[in-house]
Design a protein around this motif. Structure first.
Motif, short mmCIF file in Angstrom:
data_model
loop_
_atom_site.label_atom_id
_atom_site.label_comp_id
_atom_site.label_asym_id
_atom_site.label_seq_id
_atom_site.Cartn_x
_atom_site.Cartn_y
_atom_site.Cartn_z
N ASP A 245 -2.49 -5.55 -5.68
CA ASP A 245 -2.63 -4.53 -6.72
C ASP A 245 -1.26 -3.99 -7.13
O ASP A 245 -0.32 -4.01 -6.35
CB ASP A 245 -3.50 -3.39 -6.16
CG ASP A 245 -4.09 -2.50 -7.25
OD1 ASP A 245 -3.94 -2.83 -8.44
OD2 ASP A 245 -4.72 -1.49 -6.90
N GLU B 125 -7.39 8.71 -3.70
CA GLU B 125 -6.48 7.94 -2.85
C GLU B 125 -5.01 8.15 -3.24
O GLU B 125 -4.11 7.69 -2.54
CB GLU B 125 -6.86 6.45 -2.87
CG GLU B 125 -6.56 5.70 -4.16
CD GLU B 125 -7.55 5.98 -5.30
OE1 GLU B 125 -8.44 6.81 -5.12
OE2 GLU B 125 -7.39 5.36 -6.38
N TRP B 126 -4.78 8.86 -4.35
CA TRP B 126 -3.41 9.14 -4.80
C TRP B 126 -2.93 10.53 -4.37
O TRP B 126 -1.90 11.01 -4.82
CB TRP B 126 -3.35 9.02 -6.33
CG TRP B 126 -3.04 7.62 -6.79
CD1 TRP B 126 -3.88 6.54 -6.76
CD2 TRP B 126 -1.80 7.14 -7.33
NE1 TRP B 126 -3.25 5.42 -7.24
CE2 TRP B 126 -1.97 5.76 -7.61
CE3 TRP B 126 -0.56 7.72 -7.60
CZ2 TRP B 126 -0.94 4.98 -8.15
CZ3 TRP B 126 0.44 6.94 -8.14
CH2 TRP B 126 0.25 5.58 -8.41
N HIS C 169 -12.76 1.64 -1.12
CA HIS C 169 -11.49 2.34 -0.95
C HIS C 169 -11.68 3.35 0.18
O HIS C 169 -12.36 4.35 0.02
CB HIS C 169 -11.08 3.07 -2.24
CG HIS C 169 -10.37 2.19 -3.21
ND1 HIS C 169 -11.00 1.18 -3.90
CD2 HIS C 169 -9.06 2.17 -3.62
CE1 HIS C 169 -10.11 0.59 -4.69
NE2 HIS C 169 -8.93 1.16 -4.55
N ASP D 238 -8.48 -1.11 -14.72
CA ASP D 238 -9.51 -0.34 -14.02
C ASP D 238 -10.54 0.18 -15.02
O ASP D 238 -10.18 0.78 -16.03
CB ASP D 238 -8.87 0.87 -13.31
CG ASP D 238 -7.94 0.43 -12.20
OD1 ASP D 238 -7.94 -0.77 -11.85
OD2 ASP D 238 -7.21 1.30 -11.70
N HIS E 161 -3.66 0.66 1.49
CA HIS E 161 -3.51 1.16 0.12
C HIS E 161 -2.07 1.65 -0.06
O HIS E 161 -1.21 1.43 0.80
CB HIS E 161 -4.57 2.23 -0.19
CG HIS E 161 -4.80 2.35 -1.67
ND1 HIS E 161 -4.17 3.30 -2.44
CD2 HIS E 161 -5.57 1.63 -2.52
CE1 HIS E 161 -4.55 3.14 -3.71
NE2 HIS E 161 -5.40 2.14 -3.78
N HIS E 162 -1.82 2.34 -1.19
CA HIS E 162 -0.43 2.74 -1.49
C HIS E 162 0.14 3.71 -0.45
O HIS E 162 1.35 3.86 -0.35
CB HIS E 162 -0.34 3.41 -2.86
CG HIS E 162 -0.95 2.64 -4.00
ND1 HIS E 162 -1.00 1.28 -4.04
CD2 HIS E 162 -1.53 3.07 -5.16
CE1 HIS E 162 -1.59 0.90 -5.16
NE2 HIS E 162 -1.92 1.97 -5.86
O1 FHN Z 1 -3.39 2.64 -8.03
C1 FHN Z 1 -4.53 1.87 -7.73
C2 FHN Z 1 -5.76 2.71 -7.59
O2 FHN Z 1 -5.57 3.65 -6.59
C3 FHN Z 1 -6.96 1.82 -7.26
O3 FHN Z 1 -6.75 1.14 -6.06
C4 FHN Z 1 -7.13 0.82 -8.37
C5 FHN Z 1 -8.28 -0.13 -8.20
O4 FHN Z 1 -8.25 -1.10 -9.17
N1 FHN Z 1 -5.91 0.02 -8.52
C6 FHN Z 1 -4.70 0.79 -8.76
C7 FHN Z 1 -4.54 1.22 -10.16
O5 FHN Z 1 -4.84 0.23 -11.06
#
Ligand code: FHN
Length: 593
Positions: free
Chosen positions: A213, A66-67, A45, A255, A114-115
């Motif tokens: 994801d 990362e959030w 990540h 997770d 990513h998000h």
């Molecule tokens: O929201 C994401 C989180 O940031 C991360 O990437 C994980 C990894 O499995 N997947 C999401 C939450 O389940």
């Protein structure tokens, strides 16, 4: 028990069985061959969030690194400025790949987007990408692609298909774009997601898999379009379980969730090395090497892949504590790798008290976590064992195999060194004459205890609206109704007085747990009535974020050896918080032990 009964067999992974992928099983098997063999991969990540590293405007921001944009509700216009500072000049693709390879990992899955919506690759679709928007101007995914090819590892990409906090039409940014009625997800999907996925599968050579994801709102049609696009562009590329609507080539556990039971489909679990995926400078809660090695064994023993995460810094460096732990895992893999790579799940449906088992044709690998001292005893192996030896080396171990005609019990005794050859996981490989045959019935174990896991129970109900099911750890959830109950059969070898104990699970991070339920356990015709109360905690290393709670229900005298039937019927379930009776297992422990 005179109730109208519906019996359902417990399934460890409660996964929706809605739509099935368009691919045939043979196509999927071919695609999955390398991945099944690999068993161990690196998750990376890495993105702009590595700059704030868990702190915004001098304040620590709780939660995943990362959030941070979401948790601190950082406006797009401000968060975007991070790109101008992002210059990870210490990034060296060969070093990343070397860390993964030395750990014994066979594939790398890196966040391409990513998000937060920022592309970590040169994208013509959006200027919000590492090549065009940062002073770095390099494409780390290109460099990783070349480095992976040099080292013989598979490169794979994570891609957040629904959440994109940078885009007005993506999911998740409610602080900049509060009016949901103005959102056009399809536009974002057509104009960013599909073309960027196309870029990833066109410009970076052969890709092992795309790790989609958080499917969130995605429609069946959209998930299908995405999976089809991947397979059209690269027929051998896998699609992760989180593409949505069960259209992935394999399933993804939650997770940091490791199933405690065997899982039917191919599956993978993503795991953090500390408590975050993206780098956080204050997160020092590193898992020990022992926990990592054992988790990997546990996942393999249930036929799954272990995807272990690193979160590089804003300079482009994998944190030293991660590098050290991965090197230690790699050392263990050099000696014991054959007990992980290319293995299949344990033939036993349950986990042994001393560790876990992986299998290959004609072989069983006993991963011994609790070393017994000079003699190691295993029950239930029916095939003739030709040889037992330690993967750490040395002469074959003396063994004695006995079938007890009276009880039907198969007993294997192995003479072992007094001290554990490996403090984390000592592997004994058994070579069989012919195939591997075992007794799959639940057995009293050599430690004299009986464990009746919830995921191996039969589920019964009279409730019109039965809801009880199993989460991806194999733990009961939504048991809110006394019209649902469980039963087991098991083989007892030692008649005696036993303490009857229930193990239930707390919620994630131990933040909550709901007790106070009243239950009746019936064993060998005796009722034991008890309270699911908190009589202590139990270490739960395979799922450390979900602490277990022990409840002592009472005692029972069992006078005869042989097959026993057990029922667990709730009399009262406290469901104020809607967690209900989160059963992990019922245990019988010899009184006084
Ligand atoms: O929201 C994401 C989180 O940031 C991360 O990437 C994980 C990894 O499995 N997947 C999401 C939450 O389940």
């Amino acid at each position: 028990m005179n109730r109208a009964v519906t019996i359902l067999l417990a399934i460890p992974l409660a996964l929706p069985l809605l739509a099935q992928p368009a691919a045939t099983n043979t196509q999927r098997d071919q695609r999955l061959a390398w991945w099944r063999d690999a068993r161990f991969g690196m998750f990376i990540h890495w993105g702009l969030y590595a700059i704030p590293a868990g702190e915004w405007k001098g304040q620590p921001v709780p939660g995943l690194g990362e959030w941070i944009m979401n948790h601190a509700q950082i406006p797009v216009a401000e968060y975007e400025q991070l790109a101008k500072q992002f210059n990870p000049v210490k990034f060296n693709a060969d070093e990343f790949v070397a860390v993964a390879k030395n750990a014994g990992m066979k594939y790398i899955v890196i966040t391409s987007k990513h998000h937060d919506g920022f592309a970590m690759f040169g994208s013509k679709v959006s200027p919000y990408n590492i090549v065009d928007a940062t002073p770095f101007h390099r494409d780390p995914l290109k460099e990783l692609s070349a480095a992976c090819q040099r080292a013989g590892l598979r490169l794979c990409f994570y891609y957040s298909q629904t959440q994109d906090w940078h885009e007005p039409d993506g999911v998740g940014n409610t602080w900049d774009f509060p009016d949901a009625s103005k959102q056009n997800f399809q536009k974002y999907y057509d104009e960013k997601v599909l073309p960027q996925v196309r870029e990833l599968l066109t410009n970076y050579g052969p890709i092992g898999l795309i790790w989609f994801d958080t499917p969130r709102n995605i429609t069946l049609e959209q998930s299908r379009q995405l999976a089809d696009l991947v397979h059209k562009l690269q027929p051998d590329c896998l699609v992760s379980g989180r593409v949505g609507h069960n259209l992935g080539d394999y399933d993804s556990a939650g997770d940091n969730q490791i199933s405690v039971g065997k899982v039917k489909r191919d599956w993978e679990t993503p795991v953090t090395l500390n408590d975050t995926w993206g780098f956080k400078k204050d997160d020092h809660n590193w898992k020990s090497t022992t926990v990592l090695i054992r988790q990997m064994g546990q996942v393999a023993s249930r036929g799954g892949n272990y995807l272990l995460n690193v979160g590089p810094t804003a300079e482009g460096v994998i944190p030293q504590p991660s590098v050290e732990r991965l090197a230690e895992v790699g050392k263990w893999m050099k000696t014991n790798g054959e007990s992980i790579y290319g293995t299949t799940a344990s033939p036993f449906p349950y986990e042994e008290p001393w560790g876990v088992i992986t299998a290959k044709p004609g072989k069983l690998y006993l991963h011994v976590f609790q070393w017994p001292g000079k003699e190691f005893v295993v029950y239930g192996i029916e095939s003739k064992v030709k040889q037992a030896r330690l993967l750490t080396g040395g002469a074959p171990l003396a063994l004695r195999q006995q079938h007890h005609a009276d009880s039907g019990l198969d007993e294997l005794r192995i003479a072992t060194p007094a001290d554990a050859p490996d403090a984390s996981d000592s592997v004994i490989v058994l070579e069989m004459d012919g195939g591997v045959r075992v007794t799959t019935m639940l057995l009293q174990q050599p430690d004299h205890k009986v464990t009746l896991p919830a995921y191996l129970s039969e589920v019964h109900h009279t409730a019109a609206n039965a809801q009880l099911r199993f989460d991806s750890r194999g733990v009961v959830e939504r048991w809110l109704d006394t019209g649902e109950w469980l039963s087991w059969d098991f083989q007892l070898s030692e008649p005696a007085r036993y303490d009857v104990v229930a193990i239930t699970s707390g919620q994630k991070y131990g933040k909550d747990w709901e007790g106070g339920h009243r239950v009746t356990v019936n064993i060998a015709g005796n009722d034991v009535r008890g309270l699911i109360g908190d009589d202590g905690k139990l270490d739960n290393p395979s799922n450390p974020y979900w602490p277990y709670v022990v409840s002592k229900l009472g005692t029972v005298e069992i006078t005869k050896a042989g097959k026993q039937h057990v029922t667990l019927v709730p009399q009262q379930i406290v469901a104020a918080k809607k967690f209900g009776l989160t059963l992990v297992s019922i245990q019988l422990v010899p009184k006084g032990s």
